[in-house]
Structure formats: C-alpha cells, structure tokens
Motif scaffolding. Structure first.
Motif, PDB file in Angstrom:
ATOM      1  N   VAL A  85       0.871  -1.172   0.000  1.00 44.47           N
ATOM      2  CA  VAL A  85       0.000   0.000   0.000  1.00 44.47           C
ATOM      3  C   VAL A  85       0.914   1.229   0.000  1.00 44.47           C
TER       4      VAL A  85
ATOM      5  N   CYS B 208      -7.222   4.434   9.616  1.00 42.15           N
ATOM      6  CA  CYS B 208      -6.175   3.408   9.747  1.00 42.15           C
ATOM      7  C   CYS B 208      -6.296   2.679  11.096  1.00 42.15           C
ATOM      8  N   PRO B 209      -6.392   1.350  11.082  1.00 44.54           N
ATOM      9  CA  PRO B 209      -6.536   0.631  12.351  1.00 44.54           C
ATOM     10  C   PRO B 209      -5.274   0.644  13.208  1.00 44.54           C
ATOM     11  N   THR B 210      -4.122   0.979  12.601  1.00 45.14           N
ATOM     12  CA  THR B 210      -2.915   1.080  13.424  1.00 45.14           C
ATOM     13  C   THR B 210      -2.529   2.546  13.659  1.00 45.14           C
TER      14      THR B 210
ATOM     15  N   ILE C  20      -1.448   4.955  11.670  1.00 49.03           N
ATOM     16  CA  ILE C  20      -0.264   5.570  11.053  1.00 49.03           C
ATOM     17  C   ILE C  20      -0.657   6.433   9.859  1.00 49.03           C
TER      18      ILE C  20
ATOM     19  N   ILE D  14       0.185   6.879   6.163  1.00 51.36           N
ATOM     20  CA  ILE D  14       0.851   6.172   5.053  1.00 51.36           C
ATOM     21  C   ILE D  14       1.602   7.157   4.165  1.00 51.36           C
TER      22      ILE D  14
ATOM     23  N   GLY E 248       4.401  -0.383  10.812  1.00 54.03           N
ATOM     24  CA  GLY E 248       3.062  -0.339  11.395  1.00 54.03           C
ATOM     25  C   GLY E 248       1.961  -0.529  10.375  1.00 54.03           C
ATOM     26  N   CYS E 249       2.294  -0.512   9.090  1.00 59.81           N
ATOM     27  CA  CYS E 249       1.255  -0.673   8.064  1.00 59.81           C
ATOM     28  C   CYS E 249       1.022  -2.162   7.811  1.00 59.81           C
ATOM     29  N   ILE E 250      -0.183  -2.610   8.103  1.00 53.73           N
ATOM     30  CA  ILE E 250      -0.487  -4.030   7.907  1.00 53.73           C
ATOM     31  C   ILE E 250      -1.096  -4.283   6.527  1.00 53.73           C
ATOM     32  N   THR E 251      -1.077  -3.265   5.685  1.00 57.65           N
ATOM     33  CA  THR E 251      -1.629  -3.315   4.312  1.00 57.65           C
ATOM     34  C   THR E 251      -3.079  -3.817   4.266  1.00 57.65           C
ATOM     35  N   CYS E 252      -3.895  -3.241   5.123  1.00 59.11           N
ATOM     36  CA  CYS E 252      -5.316  -3.600   5.110  1.00 59.11           C
ATOM     37  C   CYS E 252      -6.055  -2.827   4.029  1.00 59.11           C
ATOM     38  N   ALA E 253      -5.414  -1.782   3.502  1.00 61.74           N
ATOM     39  CA  ALA E 253      -5.936  -1.015   2.361  1.00 61.74           C
ATOM     40  C   ALA E 253      -7.169  -0.163   2.694  1.00 61.74           C
ATOM     41  N   LEU E 254      -7.479   0.014   3.977  1.00 63.88           N
ATOM     42  CA  LEU E 254      -8.625   0.873   4.312  1.00 63.88           C
ATOM     43  C   LEU E 254      -8.349   2.319   3.916  1.00 63.88           C
ATOM     44  N   CYS E 255      -7.057   2.708   3.965  1.00 65.08           N
ATOM     45  CA  CYS E 255      -6.727   4.076   3.559  1.00 65.08           C
ATOM     46  C   CYS E 255      -6.968   4.267   2.060  1.00 65.08           C
TER      47      CYS E 255
HETATM   48  S1  SF4 Z   1      -2.965  -0.031   4.626  1.00 60.67           S
HETATM   49 FE1  SF4 Z   1      -4.123  -0.147   6.537  1.00 60.67          FE
HETATM   50  S2  SF4 Z   1      -2.523  -0.164   8.100  1.00 60.67           S
HETATM   51 FE2  SF4 Z   1      -1.547   0.559   6.240  1.00 60.67          FE
HETATM   52  S3  SF4 Z   1      -1.697   2.770   6.362  1.00 60.67           S
HETATM   53 FE3  SF4 Z   1      -3.468   2.056   5.179  1.00 60.67          FE
HETATM   54  S4  SF4 Z   1      -5.077   1.859   6.690  1.00 60.67           S
HETATM   55 FE4  SF4 Z   1      -3.154   1.965   7.838  1.00 60.67          FE
END
Ligand code: SF4
Ligand code: SF4
Length: 528
Positions: free
Chosen positions: A283, A319-321, A323, A325, A332-339
């Motif tokens: 991401v 972002c669930p963590t 941070i 991006i 700290g980015c778990i690549t959940c892609a919510l951003c």
């Molecule tokens: S991919 Fe997920 S963890 Fe990484 S910056 Fe985006 S929202 Fe946060």
C-alpha cells in the motif's frame, strides 16, 4: 537548533519537526510515527520559522487509535474474510463426519487421549507426524509466497490478531459511536454514564474472549459432550483453565493491546520487511502525485502549486494502526488497504482520479513518477521469485497428497526375544519367541493373517493359540484403530541353522493390505 537539510524539490522548504502542545509538527516524512502509532502529525506551515529537531525518546506513550468507519471494496473484502475465518473457527468443531462405530464422528478433532488427529477423512497417527510437519512447512512457504506477491496481505486480512482486533474495533463503534464520539468519551471524566458504557463494552469483550477460548477446547474433545459437561461443571479442570487463559489473552491482545501487538510484539513484520523487494505489492502513497498537499480551496487559488492530496487526514483516521501512510512504507502498516478506500472516496468527492493511495510496487512507483506506464499487476504476481515459492509450496503439497494416498493402513513391527534367544524343546526342535505389534489404522476391526516366509517346516503358535494347534499361519483379530501385541512362538526341526526369515501380515478383507518385516531365527550354532 535548526538542521540544515536539502530543500525539498516540490516546495524548496527545509524540513524540520517540533513538538507543540503535545502534537508533533513536521513537514518531513518522519519515522517517529512508526515508534508512536497514532501520533497526531501536523504540517509545519511555510510561514512558521525553522524548528529544532525532536530529541530521540526511549519510550513513547501509546496514543489510543480511534479509527473511523469507512466503506469501500477493501473494507467489504475485510468483512468477507472476517466472516469466513471466524465462521471456520467457531463452526468447525461442531461439524460431524461419519467414521463408523469405532471412531469419533467429529470432523476435526485432536484426540490427545488416543493420540490421533482427525481431519475429515484423514486420520493421522503419532508416527505419521511428518504430515503435520509438512503442513506447517507448507504454511511457512505459503506465507513467503503471499508476502513476496502481495506484501503483508496475511497481516491485513487473515491474521487472527487482525481479525479479532477488527472485531473489537467494531464493538467499540457499536457501543461508543464512531471516531469523534469515542475520542470524546475517552477524554471525558469517569461519570456513571461512562462507567456503565465501559462495563457494557468490556462485558461484550469478555463474552467474545470466552467464546473464542471455548471454541478452542472443542477441538480437543467431542464438542457436544464437552459443551454439556463444561456448563454442568463436570469437565476436566484443564478445560476451565484453558478457557480462562484464552479469554484473558483474547481480550488483552485484541481488545486492549491491538496494533501494539503488530508493531512491537510480532516477529513477522520484521521477517516480512526483509522479504519485501522493489517488486512486491504494497500500500503506497504516490507522493509525486499528492505533494505538495493543500486544501481544495488553496488548490483552486493556485492549481499549479498543489498536488492531489487535500490533506483531509481521512487516510490516517481510518487506519486501524493509526499511522500516516503518506510518510512512506512503515512497519506499522499491515496493508489492510482501508486508507485506499478512504482516499478513493475523497478523490471521487473532489473530482480527481482514484489511486492516490494504492497497491503498487516501488518499481512501478518510480516508473509512474517518471511518467511511464506501470507494469501489469500480473507481472508483479508472476515473477521468478513467486514462481519458485509456488513450485516449492506445490511440490510439498503434491508429495504429501501422494504419501497420504499411498500409505498403508496396516503395519507390523517385530521384536525377537534376546534372553534367551532360543530354547531347545524336549523333542529337539528349536523355539524362538517374538513380540509382534500389528497395527490396524482402519476404523473397523480387521482379521489379519500372520505368516512365516523363508523358514522351511516352521510351525507357529501364539499366546492365544496353543502349540497343539501350531501351523505355518495364524489369524488374529486386530481391533479398530488399535495396535495389537501378539506373542508368537516359532519352532523349527532339530538341526535347522540360524537364518533370516520374514513375518508377513495380510488383512483378510477386500483391500488385502499387507506388511512384512525381516528378522532372524536364532539356533544353537549362535550360542557362544
Ligand atoms: S494499509 Fe491499513 S494499516 Fe496501512 S496505512 Fe493504510 S489503513 Fe493503515
Ligand atoms: S485521504 Fe487522500 S487526500 Fe486525504 S489526506 Fe489522505 S492521501 Fe491526502
């Protein structure tokens, strides 16, 4: 003290950072957000004087992450993965699988008491542990494969810590409201309304933890029986202790520690960082497109000066963590892609193309920044490294399937008596004694014929068949799913020399499986 640095190519400003009223303000990418997830960051405006650099801190207190609700394709995919993974975990112990009257009917069962592992039609005995080892190796190589192809997708979607944290964050949202309401409640003094709300929320946390721990023990015993015994107070103490420990760890790790587990405790992000390369999908914030940031109003006034990022902070807030991006790839980015969902929504609202934050490789980012066309995502997935991982992973899988399909469900081991190695009978014949272990790995009793091969004129009797009925072969019944020990006595005519021979067992059913073991007959010439 200001720090002389190269001016940034976009705006010509020197970069600096400062803490102001507890808020880190910076106009440069900082790694401090990695050490302090959730740290609020603000831009250092051009009108502000240069600032001193932040002093390094050994400890940074945690700032609670109150991530905002978001909807979009990746969020929906996360919902789907969450439902599937939690569904599999909670429902699997209740699935039944008919194995006949001699084996348990639970589809997936770790039967510690009888040292068996059942998984649908597969039954693993302790001496076949290499199947489990093979599966673990496949899981490890599979993680390498996924990481090299799509980065930390495991962390973002399927890791239990991610799934349960996501679940607890939804509980927060359900009880306390969305981001702003939660932050307000956190800062509010402890009044009755807050105490009651917290008590309600933590009760739900505890219930989730209890159900999680409760489901775990059901994998180790017949689920309906253990369920009944557990609530009747009749289950073994270890069941209650295990549920208590798992309830506590689930609530602690998923309910309270959350992103700290990913950032500080889990070794996997460190290993993954070493495995990622410039061709791995991550991401990524496309800074060449987004910078310099500026509000829509500013961009309207001076469209040439500003990039696509309107600095709305939506990507940080979802972002669930916790941070940002936009500061580059971080542990700290778990690549959940919510951003990505959040930013795409913002881009749609302000009429700019989607993908300011997107899955991309570093190599493609460089190409895009130079105005070149990025490669097809398929070329990212199918490259030598991922193909090698896939071949190793698939090779182990095929080997396991082959071993599973061709394994025999009948086994024989033989232990000759050593003290004494033989006995001379009154008629001059020589008798040797052996302990045979006949293993029947089918879930039904089987008749097995024991035969002696390669020993002329030998007769055999056993602990259950007397010498009067001695014969070259004996038939015994081996109970379902068990190993039966048989004492076998072999007698040969006087003068028979010491020699090798073979014990063979053959199942007396339509499958006719057999196994044989070579052993040795001891005779007087062996004596010292
Ligand atoms: S991919 Fe997920 S963890 Fe990484 S910056 Fe985006 S929202 Fe946060
Ligand atoms: S959501 Fe997009 S536009 Fe808003 S701050 Fe993040 S990157 Fe910039």
């Amino acid at each position: 003290m200001s720090n002389p640095e190269e001016p940034h190519p976009h705006d010509g400003r020197a970069r600096s950072a400062v803490i102001e009223r507890g808020v880190a303000k910076t106009n440069r990418p900082v790694s401090s957000a990695v050490a302090a997830p959730g740290a609020a960051t603000k831009r250092h405006e051009p009108s502000e004087p240069d600032r001193a650099h932040l002093r390094e801190k050994l400890y940074e207190p945690r700032k609670q992450v109150h991530n905002k609700r978001i909807d979009g394709p990746f969020r929906r995919f996360k919902w789907f993965v969450m439902l599937v993974t939690l569904g599999i975990y909670y429902v699997t112990p209740w699935l039944r699988w008919d194995r006949g009257p001699y084996a348990p009917d639970q589809a997936v069962l770790v039967d510690v008491a009888h040292r068996r592992f059942y998984m649908f039609s597969i039954e693993i005995w302790p001496h076949e542990f290499y199947f489990v080892a093979g599966l673990l190796i496949m899981a490890g190589v599979g993680l390498f494969l996924v990481t090299s192809a799509v980065g930390r997708a495991w962390c973002g979607y399927a890791c239990p810590q991610t799934v349960w944290t996501d679940l607890f964050q939804h509980i927060d949202r359900f009880v306390d409201g969305d981001r702003n309401a939660r932050a307000r409640l956190d800062a509010a003094p402890w009044r009755w309304s807050k105490v009651l709300r917290r008590a309600f929320k933590w009760t739900i946390y505890a219930a989730i933890g209890f159900v999680t721990g409760g489901a775990w023990i059901l994998y180790f015993a017949d689920a309906p029986t253990l369920f009944r015994e557990f609530f009747a107070g009749e289950a073994a103490p270890v069941a209650y202790i295990t549920v208590a420990i798992l309830t506590l760890t689930t609530v602690t790790l998923g309910g309270f520690m959350r992103e700290q587990v990913c950032i500080y405790m889990c070794p996997w992000p460190r290993i993954q960082s070493a495995m990622l390369d410039e061709k791995s999908l991550m991401v990524t914030y496309k800074d060449w497109r987004g910078e310099p940031r500026g509000s829509v109003k500013k961009a309207r006034r001076d469209p040439e000066h500003f990039g696509d990022c309107i600095d709305c902070m939506q990507c940080v807030q979802v972002c669930p963590t916790g941070i940002d991006i936009r500061e580059g790839p971080q542990i700290g980015c778990i690549t959940c892609a919510l951003c990505i969902d959040a930013c795409d929504k913002v881009m749609a609202e302000v009429g700019r193309p989607r993908g300011l934050i997107d899955y991309a490789t570093l190599e493609d980012c460089e190409r895009e920044a130079k105005g070149e066309t990025p490669r097809s995502p398929w070329r990212t997935l199918f490259r030598p490294r991922t193909i090698v991982y896939f071949l190793v992973w698939g090779g182990i899988g095929v080997a396991l399937l082959f071993a599973l399909g061709t394994r025999s469900r009948t086994e024989l081991t033989v232990s000759p008596d050593r003290n004494p190695p033989y006995m001379l009978m009154s008629d001059g014949s020589v008798r040797n004694a052996f302990t045979l272990n006949l293993r029947n790995m089918q879930s039904r009793p089987r008749q097995m014929e024991i035969a002696v091969e390669g020993l002329r004129d030998a007769t055999m009797w056993s602990s259950t068949v007397g010498r009067a009925d001695a014969a070259p072969t004996q038939v015994v019944t081996v109970p379902a799913d068990q190993t039966r020990s048989v004492r076998a006595y072999i007698a040969v005519p006087p003068g028979t020399p010491a020699q090798d021979f073979t014990f063979r067992i053959t199942a007396q059913d339509e499958e006719g499986e057999s196994d044989s073991v070579k052993t040795r007959l001891s005779a007087p010439e062996d004596a010292p």
